[in-house]
Design a protein around this motif. Structure first.
Motif, PDB file in Angstrom:
ATOM      1  N   LYS B 135       0.831  -1.206   0.000  1.00 14.69           N
ATOM      2  CA  LYS B 135       0.000   0.000   0.000  1.00 14.69           C
ATOM      3  C   LYS B 135       0.863   1.253   0.000  1.00 14.69           C
ATOM      4  N   LYS B 137       3.929   1.563  -1.095  1.00 16.89           N
ATOM      5  CA  LYS B 137       4.588   1.720  -2.395  1.00 16.89           C
ATOM      6  C   LYS B 137       3.643   2.350  -3.399  1.00 16.89           C
ATOM      7  N   ARG B 138       2.374   1.866  -3.367  1.00 13.15           N
ATOM      8  CA  ARG B 138       1.377   2.425  -4.290  1.00 13.15           C
ATOM      9  C   ARG B 138       1.187   3.907  -4.024  1.00 13.15           C
ATOM     10  N   GLN B 139       1.117   4.258  -2.744  1.00 13.57           N
ATOM     11  CA  GLN B 139       0.924   5.673  -2.373  1.00 13.57           C
ATOM     12  C   GLN B 139       2.085   6.518  -2.840  1.00 13.57           C
ATOM     13  N   ARG B 141       4.202   5.909  -5.232  1.00 12.67           N
ATOM     14  CA  ARG B 141       4.238   6.024  -6.685  1.00 12.67           C
ATOM     15  C   ARG B 141       3.241   7.076  -7.162  1.00 12.67           C
ATOM     16  N   ALA B 142       2.120   7.193  -6.435  1.00 11.14           N
ATOM     17  CA  ALA B 142       1.113   8.178  -6.837  1.00 11.14           C
ATOM     18  C   ALA B 142       1.529   9.590  -6.471  1.00 11.14           C
ATOM     19  N   GLN B 143       2.444   9.704  -5.470  1.00 13.00           N
ATOM     20  CA  GLN B 143       2.841  11.055  -5.064  1.00 13.00           C
ATOM     21  C   GLN B 143       4.297  11.278  -5.373  1.00 13.00           C
ATOM     22  N   GLN B 144       4.705  11.140  -6.617  1.00 18.71           N
ATOM     23  CA  GLN B 144       6.127  11.237  -6.943  1.00 18.71           C
ATOM     24  C   GLN B 144       6.688  12.616  -6.621  1.00 18.71           C
ATOM     25  N   ASN B 145       5.862  13.658  -6.737  1.00 16.64           N
ATOM     26  CA  ASN B 145       6.403  15.014  -6.541  1.00 16.64           C
ATOM     27  C   ASN B 145       6.131  15.478  -5.126  1.00 16.64           C
TER      28      ASN B 145
END
Lengths: 265, 327
Positions: B135, B137-139, B141-145
């Motif tokens: 979970k 990691k998914r988060q 990846r969604a918030q790269q910036n």
């Protein structure tokens, strides 16, 4: 010829007549107490005995401190030899008395005070000294469980309890060297497969020097004495506490050990 | 698979006698009884010495509890090794399948009863940790910036790697719990784990506390299975799940024959050679034969108030997973 054949067929017939447990009938479908020949008895099928013999032999080699495995090996492999021993005891008057009266050597049956008061050099006093010096007790013998006859279970138990007597008679301590010598003596005297296996495989863990001493002096001495002596199970030790050890050794034609084996410090 | 006579006695013990003894075990009285800190309510004087089964012997119920305690006390040290030897390692797959059926998510409160050496608890912790990491990691990846402040905050937070999940391991036997705690220390499990001494028939927990209740290879050792099931129903939250992994009746005749020969001939021998204890392992195989079949156990679970009760056979029915919900 016919008697020879009968002798071979009889044990086979016993094996065949033993019922194989059916799928839905459990092995021990009896309530507590019945179906057991003696209190600690655990009935086992021939397959279980074979598996136990193999497993206990392997485990005893793997972990030499598992004395219970050596005991189990003896019980599962000794059925024929125990019968021979029992018949031998029946033929001897003192042995027959032992079979009838069933004496046990344990701390509860021994009168330690009386043994301590016996004169030096007597069997009782030397036996007590052996127990003290080696810090062993007669109560550490495991009860017989896998022998399917009450009388043979007693013969096995008597053999175990007499083991300490043999240490005293032969003058051997309880370290590995002393145990191997006693096992060789027992192997020749009783012919129990467990003794033979221990005698052959026990020396594997010995150092080279000990091994050399064992093979050159101790084993030949033990074997010679074992062949000369009458069956040691026939002695009613409980009645011979006052007998001087030297006289008993002479009666059994057991000579002094060729060298002193150092006991535990 | 059990003989008809013993099944009759079994059903008398399990279901009949609580109705036979009036006024002793009515559900309404239960809440007024004093609760000790760790269960173990004193037995009522009116209780008859009813007979139950310990292996294939007929013993009184008090005796069974004592004998079972002694069995597990003596096998505790070699329990895990013997499990591996006897099942040839397959018990690990069975326990993994239980976890996969459970599908816990981070935040689940699990009660593992008769969980002594911690096998289910450790698997649960691994599973929720893996879920939580996925979970995260998914988060990420969604918030790269992310800004520097947000990254610093993430590092400073004492992240709960389990996402709020917790497992309570409850066992009646001190020795088994000791082994479990040693294993936890050795394998590095610290957070989210608690060890409690307690009786499955009288759990030392409040009502409606847990999301999932599991009992793996433990319920056949309980003297009153119906009481254990009622306790399970009590401590679960509404919507909670009951899962039981237990030896059951084999449905395939060929496998059944082989299984019988293996159970009765080989397992006690293994017990004697490896653990030096024939009788405890004789108890094991006999207690397996005495346990009710899949359908009968399903009915018992339904009697305790669970709904949507299902079971799944593993390895031709040698083992079954029963599942029920408190709705």
């Amino acid at each position: 010829m016919r008697t020879l054949l009968r002798g071979v067929l009889r044990p086979l017939r016993a094996f065949r007549s033993r019922p194989w447990p059916a799928a839905d009938v459990p092995l021990r479908a009896t309530s507590h107490g019945t179906g057991l020949l003696y209190p600690e008895h655990i009935p086992t099928t021939p397959l279980q005995k074979a598996l136990l013999a193999a497993g206990s032999a392997g485990m005893a080699l793997y972990d030499p401190y598992r004395h219970d495995m050596v005991a189990v090996l003896g019980e599962t492999t000794g059925c024929h030899t125990l019968k021979v021993l029992r018949d031998q005891m029946r033929r001897d008057p003192e042995g027959a008395q032992i079979l009838q009266e069933r004496p046990r050597i344990s701390l509860s049956t021994l009168d330690l005070g009386k043994l301590r008061s016996l004169p030096e050099g007597s069997l009782g006093r030397e036996y007590l000294r052996f127990l003290d010096v080696n810090r062993v007790s007669p109560d550490t013998r495991a009860p017989t469980r896998f022998v399917d006859s009450e009388e043979l279970a007693y013969v096995m138990q008597r053999y175990r309890e007499v083991h300490d007597m043999l240490h005293t008679l032969l003058g051997m301590p309880t370290n590995i060297l002393g145990e191997i010598v006693v096992k060789w003596f027992e192997a020749v005297q009783t012919g129990l497969p467990m003794c033979i296996l221990s005698a052959l495989f026990g020396p594997i863990q010995l150092s080279a020097r000990n091994l050399q001493v064992l093979v050159s002096k101790l084993i030949p001495w033990a074997v010679q004495n074992a062949r000369r002596a009458p069956c040691v199970l026939n002695l009613y030790y409980e009645r011979r506490w006052e007998q001087p050890l030297k006289a008993l050794r002479q009666e059994l034609s057991i000579t002094e050990p060729p060298m002193h084996v150092q006991g535990p410090a | 698979m059990a003989a008809p006579r013993s099944w009759g006695l079994w059903s008398f013990c399990c279901r009949g006698w609580s109705r036979v003894l009036p006024g002793c075990r009515l559900p309404g009285l239960r809440s007024s009884w004093p609760r000790g800190p760790l269960g173990a309510r004193p037995l009522s004087q009116e209780k008859r010495a009813t007979e139950t089964h310990f292996r294939f012997e007929t013993v009184s119920e008090e005796e069974k509890r004592g004998k079972v305690y002694q069995v597990f006390e003596s096998v505790a040290k070699k329990y895990d090794m013997m499990n591996d030897m006897m099942s040839l390692g397959i018990h690990r797959i069975w326990k993994d399948l239980l976890l996969w059926k459970m599908r816990p998510f981070p935040g689940t409160q699990l009660l593992d009863v008769a969980g002594g050496t911690g096998d289910i608890a450790f698997r649960f912790l691994n599973y929720v940790q893996a879920q939580h990491q996925r979970k995260e990691k998914r988060q990420l990846r969604a918030q790269q910036n992310l800004s520097w402040e947000e990254i610093a905050k993430k590092y400073q937070n004492e992240e709960d790697s389990l996402g709020g999940s917790h497992v309570m391991v409850c066992d009646i036997n001190k020795e088994m719990l000791k082994i479990g705690k040693q294993k936890a220390r050795a394998q590095g499990y610290k957070a989210g784990l608690a060890w409690v001494l307690g009786d499955a028939e009288e759990l030392p927990f409040d009502d409606d506390k847990f999301d999932v209740y599991t009992i793996a290879f433990g319920i056949r050792n309980v003297t009153h299975i119906d009481r254990a099931l009622q306790e399970a129903h009590r401590v679960l939250k509404p919507g909670g799940r009951f899962l039981c992994l237990e030896f059951s009746q084999v449905n395939n005749p060929l496998v059944s024959r082989l299984y019988d020969v293996y159970s009765f001939q080989v397992i006690p021998v293994l017990g004697e050679v490896i653990a030096g204890d024939w009788k405890s392992y004789q108890y094991l195989v006999e207690s397996i034969r005495q346990f009710p079949s899949q359908e009968e156990f399903k009915e018992m679970i339904e009697d305790a108030g669970f709904q949507k009760v299902t079971y799944e056979n593993l390895t031709s029915g040698i083992v079954a997973i029963h599942s029920g919900f408190k709705l």
